[in-house]
Design a protein around this motif. Structure first.
Motif, PDB file in Angstrom:
ATOM      1  N   ASP A 195      20.791  10.555  14.132  1.00  0.00           N
ATOM      2  CA  ASP A 195      22.029  10.810  13.368  1.00  0.00           C
ATOM      3  C   ASP A 195      22.629  10.102  14.076  1.00  0.00           C
ATOM      4  O   ASP A 195      23.135   9.881  15.492  1.00  0.00           O
ATOM      5  CB  ASP A 195      22.610  11.987  12.466  1.00  0.00           C
ATOM      6  CG  ASP A 195      23.320  12.827  13.683  1.00  0.00           C
ATOM      7  OD1 ASP A 195      22.634  13.757  14.766  1.00  0.00           O
ATOM      8  OD2 ASP A 195      24.416  13.033  13.870  1.00  0.00           O
TER       9      ASP A 195
ATOM     10  N   GLU B 175      19.612  21.001  12.390  1.00  0.00           N
ATOM     11  CA  GLU B 175      20.015  20.671  13.585  1.00  0.00           C
ATOM     12  C   GLU B 175      19.738  20.932  14.277  1.00  0.00           C
ATOM     13  O   GLU B 175      19.353  22.250  15.173  1.00  0.00           O
ATOM     14  CB  GLU B 175      21.839  21.790  13.354  1.00  0.00           C
ATOM     15  CG  GLU B 175      22.922  20.190  13.749  1.00  0.00           C
ATOM     16  CD  GLU B 175      23.928  21.191  13.323  1.00  0.00           C
ATOM     17  OE1 GLU B 175      24.611  20.644  12.578  1.00  0.00           O
ATOM     18  OE2 GLU B 175      24.551  21.670  13.999  1.00  0.00           O
TER      19      GLU B 175
ATOM     20  N   THR C 172      17.718   9.496  10.181  1.00  0.00           N
ATOM     21  CA  THR C 172      17.984  10.445  10.820  1.00  0.00           C
ATOM     22  C   THR C 172      16.377  10.537  11.470  1.00  0.00           C
ATOM     23  O   THR C 172      16.051  11.788  11.993  1.00  0.00           O
ATOM     24  CB  THR C 172      18.052  11.289   9.647  1.00  0.00           C
ATOM     25  OG1 THR C 172      17.300  11.100   8.746  1.00  0.00           O
ATOM     26  CG2 THR C 172      19.576  11.252   9.745  1.00  0.00           C
ATOM     27  N   ARG C 173      15.261  10.291  10.899  1.00  0.00           N
ATOM     28  CA  ARG C 173      13.949  10.455  10.982  1.00  0.00           C
ATOM     29  C   ARG C 173      13.078   9.156  11.528  1.00  0.00           C
ATOM     30  O   ARG C 173      13.763   7.776  11.665  1.00  0.00           O
ATOM     31  CB  ARG C 173      13.106  11.707   9.783  1.00  0.00           C
ATOM     32  CG  ARG C 173      13.716  12.466   9.462  1.00  0.00           C
ATOM     33  CD  ARG C 173      12.951  13.159   8.365  1.00  0.00           C
ATOM     34  NE  ARG C 173      14.094  13.960   8.272  1.00  0.00           N
ATOM     35  CZ  ARG C 173      14.037  14.949   6.634  1.00  0.00           C
ATOM     36  NH1 ARG C 173      13.022  14.157   5.863  1.00  0.00           N
ATOM     37  NH2 ARG C 173      14.984  15.865   6.021  1.00  0.00           N
TER      38      ARG C 173
ATOM     39  N   TYR D 177      25.477  13.675   8.278  1.00  0.00           N
ATOM     40  CA  TYR D 177      24.635  13.070   9.311  1.00  0.00           C
ATOM     41  C   TYR D 177      24.218  12.281   8.942  1.00  0.00           C
ATOM     42  O   TYR D 177      23.527  11.934   7.762  1.00  0.00           O
ATOM     43  CB  TYR D 177      23.935  14.013  10.373  1.00  0.00           C
ATOM     44  CG  TYR D 177      24.376  14.967  10.975  1.00  0.00           C
ATOM     45  CD1 TYR D 177      24.173  16.781  10.666  1.00  0.00           C
ATOM     46  CD2 TYR D 177      25.106  14.755  12.538  1.00  0.00           C
ATOM     47  CE1 TYR D 177      24.416  17.164  11.672  1.00  0.00           C
ATOM     48  CE2 TYR D 177      25.060  15.527  12.903  1.00  0.00           C
ATOM     49  CZ  TYR D 177      25.254  17.032  12.583  1.00  0.00           C
ATOM     50  OH  TYR D 177      25.804  18.199  13.582  1.00  0.00           O
TER      51      TYR D 177
ATOM     52  N   ARG E  71      21.249  15.610  14.171  1.00  0.00           N
ATOM     53  CA  ARG E  71      20.092  16.200  13.680  1.00  0.00           C
ATOM     54  C   ARG E  71      18.835  16.777  13.780  1.00  0.00           C
ATOM     55  O   ARG E  71      18.302  16.020  14.837  1.00  0.00           O
ATOM     56  CB  ARG E  71      19.890  15.215  12.268  1.00  0.00           C
ATOM     57  CG  ARG E  71      20.637  15.444  11.000  1.00  0.00           C
ATOM     58  CD  ARG E  71      19.445  15.423   9.980  1.00  0.00           C
ATOM     59  NE  ARG E  71      20.952  16.107   8.252  1.00  0.00           N
ATOM     60  CZ  ARG E  71      21.267  17.624   8.610  1.00  0.00           C
ATOM     61  NH1 ARG E  71      21.335  18.465   9.202  1.00  0.00           N
ATOM     62  NH2 ARG E  71      21.841  17.289   7.293  1.00  0.00           N
TER      63      ARG E  71
ATOM     64  N   ASN F 186      19.849   8.898   5.620  1.00  0.00           N
ATOM     65  CA  ASN F 186      20.533   9.724   4.792  1.00  0.00           C
ATOM     66  C   ASN F 186      22.342   8.380   4.596  1.00  0.00           C
ATOM     67  O   ASN F 186      23.061   8.305   5.426  1.00  0.00           O
ATOM     68  CB  ASN F 186      21.598  10.565   5.581  1.00  0.00           C
ATOM     69  CG  ASN F 186      22.523  11.579   3.964  1.00  0.00           C
ATOM     70  OD1 ASN F 186      22.079  11.919   3.416  1.00  0.00           O
ATOM     71  ND2 ASN F 186      23.654  12.062   5.342  1.00  0.00           N
TER      72      ASN F 186
ATOM     73  N   PHE G 290      15.009  16.431  14.494  1.00  0.00           N
ATOM     74  CA  PHE G 290      14.103  15.489  13.789  1.00  0.00           C
ATOM     75  C   PHE G 290      12.694  15.144  14.294  1.00  0.00           C
ATOM     76  O   PHE G 290      11.585  14.525  14.265  1.00  0.00           O
ATOM     77  CB  PHE G 290      14.532  13.689  14.148  1.00  0.00           C
ATOM     78  CG  PHE G 290      15.492  13.202  15.951  1.00  0.00           C
ATOM     79  CD1 PHE G 290      16.095  13.392  15.582  1.00  0.00           C
ATOM     80  CD2 PHE G 290      14.336  12.661  16.500  1.00  0.00           C
ATOM     81  CE1 PHE G 290      16.493  13.039  16.979  1.00  0.00           C
ATOM     82  CE2 PHE G 290      14.822  12.287  17.766  1.00  0.00           C
ATOM     83  CZ  PHE G 290      15.443  12.764  18.185  1.00  0.00           C
TER      84      PHE G 290
END
Ligand code: GCU
Length: 602
Positions: free
Chosen positions: A93, A323, A196-197, A192, A330, A132, A332
């Motif tokens: 994030d 988290e 993110t991934r 966030y 985040r 996100n 991941f």
């Protein structure tokens, strides 16, 4: 008379917009395929006014940042430059990577350049684990499409657009909250933003195995039933399913829609927390093959019991937010997932509620391996717009992507369609629509939702949410002792549950700042939280249909709704473990309780 240039501009925007198609069908199990990861440092442009997307008339620009333009001459006017701009890590994030972005909600553009060695009869997809919230994706200046929803994977085919040298993948990620979105404006977790991934390029043959579903047929312990879907293949092409350890070699032919129905008998060692048996499974055709590790288990309910492989179980659970406790931000990675699930196991858990959205695939894969059962949820949280068809379509799509990704994971036993949503006709219609869709996609798992309760009288709690009628397992959040009275109130409460179904208390708890000590009547102290847990566990044990619990929550987590200085500092402190990994007193209360249940064979 409309000027030709204006008409051309309009046509171009319309064509581009209409071409901004939805992501291509989701490819299952990219871990079992040939991938090239694009993780690492990406250039970014922070764009609060979306200058890179809209022109000054706030019309979508045809010449936005997705063009990654460079001045061709010293007199050329280009007002952005990815290659001299700031960089961020992907996956990750943006909020926890740069203090100035901690509270940032808006657009950030990401750019990654890469070369690619083209191969014959090979197709290429760009696969995102999640972004996100709203992602507009471009390759070499061309729009690939848009994805909405911050917690599920999506992919775009780039076979025709990719070139040998200097490809640039640009993603506009916008995490602005919207009233009609899912989740809507108000949540109790940090918004966030970003990629993110993991981001991967996925290479597959012309005709490839796009998706498959292999689980035990509902009610059976020795019949596997499902399907395999091919993409780009012709009618009658054969597919093979092999499970060497179970002496399975099964073949089937695809139909006109690219599906091959699968049914065969097998003698299997069933998956359970005590024995998280995963079988190596190979699915192949004459041009493609995918390897997976799948567990097989039987799941049912009988009255108020949840049955795993025919035996009643008790779900000793804990809620988890995605988290990373120690790093912040985040979670991941596989390490993040292993840390969180190991802490849950340390508590004595055989079950986790992954709140309030689908967590990354490392979590569900590891849960398969570690023998932890999973409640998976989509972020239909509090009060979304029940009457809005786009909102419903968005929620249905997030559910579909979540089920598509995790339907072969034995650990995932429950699909949850909602959290703390207010009773109304429109809400029932909305959630029933999701429940029906989930059952159509996956007849093997149980449906639930975290509902609310009310008082019949000062000493009687009632769980009679009409949604319960459509669920297999009832979920209920209660905060007796925190938002509702003091901990001792639990001693005089009785519970009435309308539906004769298994009940999971899907949230209870209270805040405590680690290291903050005092009398048990003093809020925010560890002693208060400990006392609350002690009274809760006695009360809950008395509920006849209770078949599981997931206290709120494993670790403290960031929340924009928690500003109290020196106590919360924008953290929800209901964790049993602090944001630095310290166990609070209540952690041991729950651990002892779970150990006593284990002794009782529960
Ligand atoms: C709610 C909600 C959680 C929230 C928790 C709390 O029930 O579901 O998302 O964090 O209560 O207030 O701490």
């Amino acid at each position: 008379m409309i000027k030709v240039s204006a008409l051309l501009t309009f046509l171009l925007i319309f064509v581009t917009a209409s071409q901004a198609q939805q992501p291509t069908p989701l490819i299952t199990n990219i871990d079992g395929r040939h991938t090239i990861d694009l993780n690492g440092r990406w250039q970014i442009i922070i764009d609060p006014y979306e200058t890179g997307y809209y022109d000054y008339r706030y019309q979508p620009s045809t010449d936005g940042y997705f063009k990654n333009a460079k001045p061709k001459s010293p007199s050329d006017l280009i007002e952005y430059d990815f290659d001299t701009s700031q960089q961020l890590n992907v996956p990750g994030d943006w909020n926890s990577q740069d203090q100035k972005l901690l509270f940032y909600e808006g657009t950030i553009w990401y750019k990654k350049s890469f070369d690619y060695q083209k191969k014959d009869r090979t197709r290429l997809f760009a696969y995102f684990g999640a972004a996100n919230y709203l992602a507009d994706v471009y390759l070499n200046g061309q729009k690939l499409g848009r994805h909405e929803g911050g917690f599920t994977p999506f992919n775009f085919e780039i076979t025709k657009l990719v070139r040998e040298k200097d490809n640039f993948l640009v993603v506009k990620v916008d995490n602005k909250r919207r009233r009609d979105a899912v989740p809507t404006l108000n949540t109790d977790w940090w918004n966030y933003g970003g990629l993110t991934r993991d981001v991967n390029l996925v290479e597959v043959p012309d005709a490839f195995i796009e998706d498959y579903f292999l689980q035990l047929k509902k009610g059976s312990t020795d019949e596997i039933s499902g399907w395999v879907k091919l993409n780009g293949a012709t009618l009658g092409k054969a597919i093979n399913v092999e499970i060497p350890e179970a002496n399975v070699k099964h073949s089937a032919a695809i139909d006109a829609n690219g599906y091959a129905p699968i049914t065969f008998k097998a003698r299997l060692d069933l998956w359970s927390p005590e024995n998280p048996k995963l079988y190596a499974v190979k699915i192949s055709t004459d041009s493609d093959s995918v390897a997976d590790r799948i567990g097989f288990r039987k799941l049912d309910t009988r009255g108020t019991d949840i049955l795993l492989n025919g035996k009643p179980i008790f779900l000793r659970g804990i809620c988890i937010h995605e988290e990373s406790p120690l790093r912040g931000g985040r979670a991941f990675s596989e390490d993040d997932a292993r840390m969180l699930l190991t802490w849950a196991k340390e508590l004595g858990s055989n079950f986790v509620r992954l709140a309030h959205y689908p967590h990354n695939e490392h979590m569900t894969r590891l849960a398969d391996e570690m023998g932890i059962m999973v409640w998976s949820e989509i972020p239909v949280y509090w009060t979304v717009l029940w009457d809005n068809p786009e909102t419903f379509e968005n929620a249905r799509n997030q559910l579909e992507e979540s089920i598509t990704r995790d339907k072969n994971k034995a650990s995932v036993i429950l699909w949850s369609v909602a959290n703390e949503t207010p009773v109304s006709e429109a809400r029932i219609k909305f959630l029933k629509g999701l429940i029906d869709h989930a059952r159509k996609m996956d007849p093997t798992r149980l449906l639930t939702a975290a509902n609310e309760r009310h008082y019949a009288d000062p000493n009687t709690q009632v769980i009679d949410d009409p949604l319960g009628e459509y669920l297999d397992v009832l979920g209920c959040n209660e905060y007796v002792g925190w938002y509702d009275g003091l901990p001792e109130k639990a001693d005089r409460l009785t519970w009435k549950v309308a539906q004769n179904k298994p009940l999971i208390i899907s949230e209870f708890g209270g805040d405590a700042l680690f290291g903050n000590h005092g009398d048990k009547g003093v809020r925010w102290t560890e002693e208060y939280q400990k006392n609350l847990y002690e009274h809760q566990l006695v009360m809950l044990k008395k509920i006849p249909s209770l078949r599981g619990m997931t206290p709120w929550i494993l670790t403290d987590f960031r929340s924009p709704r928690r500003p109290l200085p020196r106590i919360q500092d924008f953290y929800n402190r209901k964790g049993l473990i602090s944001s630095r990994g310290e166990r609070k007193q209540a952690f041991y209360v729950l651990q002892n309780f779970y150990r006593s249940l284990i002794k009782e064979g529960k």
